[in-house]
Design an enzyme around this catalytic site. Structure first.
Site, short mmCIF file in Angstrom:
data_model
loop_
_atom_site.label_atom_id
_atom_site.label_comp_id
_atom_site.label_asym_id
_atom_site.label_seq_id
_atom_site.Cartn_x
_atom_site.Cartn_y
_atom_site.Cartn_z
N GLY A 106 3.95 5.22 -3.22
CA GLY A 106 4.43 5.87 -4.45
C GLY A 106 5.09 4.88 -5.38
CG ASP A 107 8.31 6.44 -7.64
OD1 ASP A 107 8.07 6.91 -6.51
OD2 ASP A 107 9.34 6.74 -8.28
CB THR A 154 13.37 7.71 -3.38
OG1 THR A 154 12.01 8.00 -3.16
CG2 THR A 154 13.59 6.22 -3.31
#
Ligand code: ASP
Length: 343
Positions: free
Chosen positions: A235-236, A205
């Site tokens: 996701g996060d 990312t």
């Protein structure tokens, strides 16, 4: 007496000035070796632009250049072969946030996130309906699939029997067969870290933190998530406090890694809170990483932290080293720094 008082005041003023001048701002810091994004962010800051613009324009560079194939269109196809995008932007001055998750058919995820922040009273839009919002805001709808992502998916599906994948406790056995799956009645309740090996090309990312000349802090992320994720997985990265966090009164942080595990611990928020309590950025990032490692000893991930005075640091886990890019006034050019991981 008056004279001494005046000198005293002057000293306080000068010391105050010195502390202000000591601040290493503006500054931009980026996860991994995404230096083109950092250069763009720095150009914005150098010209007197805002931290928010630096984050948006920096991350956009990665979305366009498909950094590592893990940011932007054409990477990390899901189980249906579709690329979807997650992005977050946070304004540390107003504590306002914009995020998109599982965004379909729109390339500029970070800019859509900024539109969520600035054109709505919401914080987070997802999926097909986030696409509808983006189109309404003037973004172009286009496929995110490329020849390369199609081939990647075909190999996974047709040659590798859908391995690896993210299923558990279903039948047929997901470690051997493709779906569709149904529930398995008797199963062990456990919460393992992903058994999909996380590496540079299936799971990165861009996470950025920037401070502009006014001392305003912003942070953001953009990613196409985990390769071969179950459709709908977020996701996060777009979760405030997990993928990134910013608060002018302290600084900011951003994270990368196994997002399914990391989002359970809000590592960016924790790093910022640790700095608030007086920790150095490096120690703050370490605390955030070790909190996760205490529960998932094999997890792979990293956190970068930037204090509002321009001090920065990073920590990582589950790899040998972790690179991140910094650009500030202390050097002519950007620099890639590397930290040794805690495990
Ligand atoms: N955190 C991202 C995700 O899990 C991927 C990464 O940063 O490695 O979606």
């Amino acid at each position: 007496m008056k004279y001494i008082f005046f000198i005293g005041l002057l000293n306080i003023f000068l010391i105050g000035q010195a502390i202000c001048d000591d601040k290493n701002i503006p500054i931009a810091i980026t996860t991994w070796w995404f230096y083109n994004a950092t250069i763009k962010a720095w150009d914005v800051l150098k010209e007197g632009g805002t931290a928010l613009d630096a984050i948006e324009q920096g991350a956009t560079v990665c979305e366009v250049q498909q950094c590592d194939g893990t940011v932007g269109y054409g990477g990390s196809p899901d189980e249906d072969g579709e690329t979807t995008l997650d992005a977050l932007i946070m304004d540390g001055k107003t504590m306002n946030v914009g995020a998109v998750g599982a965004l379909r058919r729109i390339k500029s995820a970070i800019s859509v996130a900024r539109h969520v922040m600035e054109r709505t009273k919401h914080s987070f839009l997802v999926g097909e309906l986030a696409t509808q919002f983006a189109v309404q805001m003037g973004f172009k709808e286009e496929p995110l699939t490329t020849q390369q992502s199609k081939q990647m998916w075909m190999k996974w599906h047709n040659e590798d029997n859908c391995q690896p994948n993210f299923w558990m406790n279903v039948k047929p056995d997901p470690s051997k067969y493709c779906g569709p799956y149904s529930t398995l009645d008797n199963f062990r309740r456990e919460s393992p870290a992903s058994n999909v090996k996380v590496d540079r090309y299936n799971h990165d990312t861009i996470g950025m933190v920037a401070i502009d000349g006014n001392g305003d802090v912003a942070a953001g992320t953009s990613t196409n998530g985990a390769r071969f994720k179950i459709p709908g997985r977020i996701g996060d990265s777009p979760i405030p406090g997990s993928g990134a966090y910013a608060d002018n009164s302290v600084g900011g942080a951003a994270a990368t890694g196994d997002g399914d595990v990391m989002l359970r611990f809000l590592p960016s928020f924790l790093a910022v809170e640790e700095m608030r309590r007086g920790a150095t950025p490096t120690d703050a990032a370490r605390t955030a990483v070790l909190r996760i490692a205490a529960h998932y000893e094999d997890f792979m991930g990293a956190v970068v932290a930037l204090k509002n005075d321009g001090q920065y640091g990073a920590a990582c886990h589950g790899m040998d080293t972790f690179p991140f890019v910094v650009q500030d006034n202390t050097k002519e050019s950007f620099r890639v720094e590397t930290v040794q991981c805690l495990k």
